[in-house]
Design a protein around this motif. Structure first.
Motif, PDB file in Angstrom:
ATOM      1  N   PRO A 192      58.022  38.934  42.230  1.00 13.91           N
ATOM      2  CA  PRO A 192      56.399  38.965  42.463  1.00 13.91           C
ATOM      3  C   PRO A 192      55.869  38.958  43.930  1.00 13.91           C
ATOM      4  O   PRO A 192      55.897  37.905  44.404  1.00 13.91           O
ATOM      5  CB  PRO A 192      55.978  37.497  41.627  1.00 13.91           C
ATOM      6  CG  PRO A 192      57.318  36.976  41.846  1.00 13.91           C
ATOM      7  CD  PRO A 192      58.490  37.710  42.198  1.00 13.91           C
ATOM      8  N   VAL A 193      55.401  40.210  44.378  1.00 10.78           N
ATOM      9  CA  VAL A 193      54.847  40.303  45.594  1.00 10.78           C
ATOM     10  C   VAL A 193      53.576  40.049  45.744  1.00 10.78           C
ATOM     11  O   VAL A 193      52.685  40.090  46.769  1.00 10.78           O
ATOM     12  CB  VAL A 193      55.149  41.360  46.192  1.00 10.78           C
ATOM     13  CG1 VAL A 193      56.799  41.439  46.513  1.00 10.78           C
ATOM     14  CG2 VAL A 193      54.951  42.807  45.368  1.00 10.78           C
ATOM     15  N   ILE A 194      52.662  40.347  44.505  1.00 12.68           N
ATOM     16  CA  ILE A 194      51.367  40.124  44.418  1.00 12.68           C
ATOM     17  C   ILE A 194      50.980  39.060  43.250  1.00 12.68           C
ATOM     18  O   ILE A 194      51.572  39.233  42.014  1.00 12.68           O
ATOM     19  CB  ILE A 194      50.395  41.331  44.145  1.00 12.68           C
ATOM     20  CG1 ILE A 194      50.688  42.417  45.603  1.00 12.68           C
ATOM     21  CG2 ILE A 194      49.110  41.140  43.904  1.00 12.68           C
ATOM     22  CD1 ILE A 194      50.195  43.837  45.183  1.00 12.68           C
ATOM     23  N   GLY A 195      49.984  38.053  43.314  1.00 13.32           N
ATOM     24  CA  GLY A 195      49.719  37.379  42.291  1.00 13.32           C
ATOM     25  C   GLY A 195      48.079  37.084  42.486  1.00 13.32           C
ATOM     26  O   GLY A 195      47.495  36.821  43.633  1.00 13.32           O
ATOM     27  N   VAL A 196      47.400  37.292  41.527  1.00 16.92           N
ATOM     28  CA  VAL A 196      45.801  37.415  41.723  1.00 16.92           C
ATOM     29  C   VAL A 196      45.575  36.757  40.294  1.00 16.92           C
ATOM     30  O   VAL A 196      45.884  37.296  39.140  1.00 16.92           O
ATOM     31  CB  VAL A 196      45.183  38.820  41.809  1.00 16.92           C
ATOM     32  CG1 VAL A 196      43.535  38.464  41.725  1.00 16.92           C
ATOM     33  CG2 VAL A 196      45.624  39.282  43.168  1.00 16.92           C
ATOM     34  N   ILE A 197      44.473  35.759  40.296  1.00 17.08           N
ATOM     35  CA  ILE A 197      44.160  35.223  39.111  1.00 17.08           C
ATOM     36  C   ILE A 197      42.607  34.969  39.281  1.00 17.08           C
ATOM     37  O   ILE A 197      42.039  34.350  40.244  1.00 17.08           O
ATOM     38  CB  ILE A 197      44.890  33.831  38.874  1.00 17.08           C
ATOM     39  CG1 ILE A 197      46.241  33.824  38.456  1.00 17.08           C
ATOM     40  CG2 ILE A 197      44.134  32.825  37.784  1.00 17.08           C
ATOM     41  CD1 ILE A 197      47.208  32.779  38.235  1.00 17.08           C
ATOM     42  N   CYS A 198      41.765  35.399  38.282  1.00 17.01           N
ATOM     43  CA  CYS A 198      40.608  35.388  38.357  1.00 17.01           C
ATOM     44  C   CYS A 198      39.784  34.135  37.073  1.00 17.01           C
ATOM     45  O   CYS A 198      40.538  34.489  36.087  1.00 17.01           O
ATOM     46  CB  CYS A 198      39.654  36.631  38.195  1.00 17.01           C
ATOM     47  SG  CYS A 198      37.907  36.592  37.940  1.00 17.01           S
ATOM     48  N   ALA A 199      39.118  33.314  37.547  1.00 15.90           N
ATOM     49  CA  ALA A 199      38.834  32.291  36.352  1.00 15.90           C
ATOM     50  C   ALA A 199      37.300  32.619  36.628  1.00 15.90           C
ATOM     51  O   ALA A 199      36.468  31.729  37.280  1.00 15.90           O
ATOM     52  CB  ALA A 199      39.338  30.900  36.958  1.00 15.90           C
ATOM     53  N   PRO A 200      36.743  33.210  35.628  1.00 15.10           N
ATOM     54  CA  PRO A 200      35.195  33.704  35.664  1.00 15.10           C
ATOM     55  C   PRO A 200      34.406  32.550  35.699  1.00 15.10           C
ATOM     56  O   PRO A 200      33.247  32.491  36.051  1.00 15.10           O
ATOM     57  CB  PRO A 200      35.075  34.750  34.858  1.00 15.10           C
ATOM     58  CG  PRO A 200      36.574  35.091  34.357  1.00 15.10           C
ATOM     59  CD  PRO A 200      37.572  34.258  34.667  1.00 15.10           C
ATOM     60  N   TRP A 215      40.204  29.592  31.194  1.00 12.02           N
ATOM     61  CA  TRP A 215      40.800  30.596  30.989  1.00 12.02           C
ATOM     62  C   TRP A 215      40.694  31.617  31.989  1.00 12.02           C
ATOM     63  O   TRP A 215      40.036  31.521  32.860  1.00 12.02           O
ATOM     64  CB  TRP A 215      40.471  31.285  29.523  1.00 12.02           C
ATOM     65  CG  TRP A 215      38.971  31.617  29.597  1.00 12.02           C
ATOM     66  CD1 TRP A 215      37.899  30.883  29.203  1.00 12.02           C
ATOM     67  CD2 TRP A 215      38.251  32.791  30.003  1.00 12.02           C
ATOM     68  NE1 TRP A 215      36.496  31.373  29.433  1.00 12.02           N
ATOM     69  CE2 TRP A 215      36.795  32.576  29.897  1.00 12.02           C
ATOM     70  CE3 TRP A 215      38.793  33.919  30.734  1.00 12.02           C
ATOM     71  CZ2 TRP A 215      35.846  33.572  30.343  1.00 12.02           C
ATOM     72  CZ3 TRP A 215      37.801  34.924  31.113  1.00 12.02           C
ATOM     73  CH2 TRP A 215      36.297  34.781  30.991  1.00 12.02           C
ATOM     74  N   CYS A 216      41.652  32.442  32.009  1.00 11.42           N
ATOM     75  CA  CYS A 216      41.602  33.319  33.487  1.00 11.42           C
ATOM     76  C   CYS A 216      42.249  34.719  33.235  1.00 11.42           C
ATOM     77  O   CYS A 216      43.082  34.928  31.791  1.00 11.42           O
ATOM     78  CB  CYS A 216      42.469  32.905  34.423  1.00 11.42           C
ATOM     79  SG  CYS A 216      44.138  32.365  33.927  1.00 11.42           S
TER      80      CYS A 216
END
Ligand code: IPD
Ligand code: CA
Ligand code: CA
Length: 265
Positions: free
Chosen positions: A118-126, A106-107
């Motif tokens: 979409p000029v920014i894409g950030v995905i955090c997978a803790p 999950w993220c």
């Protein structure tokens, strides 16, 4: 122009800081998930908890503190339009089913639109300690390492991610799997479409296809894939379309034609 560039830079740094903070809050909920009350939405498979809502509230508050004129669309609390030309599109937890069932896939997914791109894409997978970050013209990174897709990878020598929900019929899902297997491909579904799109950007998957997803599921991943050298099928975001579902397809260059055909796009 200068103000547009600095506007992007500021928001890119903010998106990464917020994704890290939101990821830590979500991870804390995940580590005590047996205390969460699990509610259902469209059907028994479509789950949500206070974790999704609190993480979205945190992200909304952090954005509003710094950019009160920005629009904001989140899965749990919907769309608030802004007047700055920037709109944040956020899934506080993508992969809620793995989350509540104790799996790490999950993220937190954060995109920013400017002029409908979409000029920014950030995905955090803790659970994996991974931060995927991209901004228009600035490339894509995974924990600071530059991502660049290999054009020699195809659906036949690599793995494709797929997903489906109850907006599409079982027959349609069966057919898309059949088309992929018949073309010599194979598939993975890990329960988080946003994370699988990040995996396309990282070269782990050669493409991701899902017949019906929402903007909050795909726009961060789309920016990542494009900045890593891949391609995505445009997602309609003008006016009311921003809150509606649409097909999602993103690929490495060598899988584009095959997956467009398989998806019938
Ligand atoms: C879902 C996940 C899933 C995809 C669904 C999405 P959620 O999002 O991305 O992999 O197949 O279409 O709705 O509910 O976990 O945020
Ligand atoms: Ca989602
Ligand atoms: Ca979600």
């Amino acid at each position: 122009m200068t103000s547009q560039i600095s506007g992007l830079d500021t928001r890119f740094a903010l998106a990464q800081a917020i994704a890290r903070e939101a990821g830590a809050v979500a991870l804390d909920y995940f580590n005590r998930r047996e205390t969460l009350v699990i509610e259902t939405k469209r059907d028994l498979q479509d789950v949500v908890s206070i974790a999704d809502r609190e993480v979205e509230n945190l992200i909304r508050a952090r954005v509003a503190e710094v950019h009160p004129g920005d629009g904001f669309l989140g899965e749990e609390y919907g769309l608030a339009r802004g007047d700055s030309g920037y709109t944040w599109v956020v899934d506080p937890i993508d992969g809620t089913s793995p989350f509540v069932n104790g799996m790490p896939n999950w993220c937190v997914s954060i995109a920013v639109l400017r002029n409908n791109e979409p000029v920014i894409g950030v995905i955090c997978a803790p659970c994996h300690d991974e931060l995927y970050a991209s901004a228009s013209g600035k490339g894509a990174t995974l924990n600071g390492r530059v991502l660049s897709l290999d054009p020699s990878r195809t659906i036949r020598n690599a793995v494709t991610g797929i997903g489906a929900n109850n907006y599409v019929t079982p027959a349609f899902v069966g057919k898309m799997v059949e088309n992929l297997l018949e073309a010599g491909g194979n598939f993975i579904r890990n329960g988080s479409g946003a994370l699988m799109l990040a995996y396309v950007a990282a070269g782990r998957l050669v493409g991701y296809y899902e017949p019906y997803m929402h903007a909050w599921d795909c726009l961060a991943g789309y920016c990542l894939v494009k900045e890593a050298g891949g391609w995505y099928h445009p997602f309609p975001v003008e006016g009311e379309q921003l809150t509606k579902g649409s097909p999602v397809l993103a690929t490495a260059p060598g899988a584009r034609d095959d997956l467009m055909k398989i998806a019938g796009l």
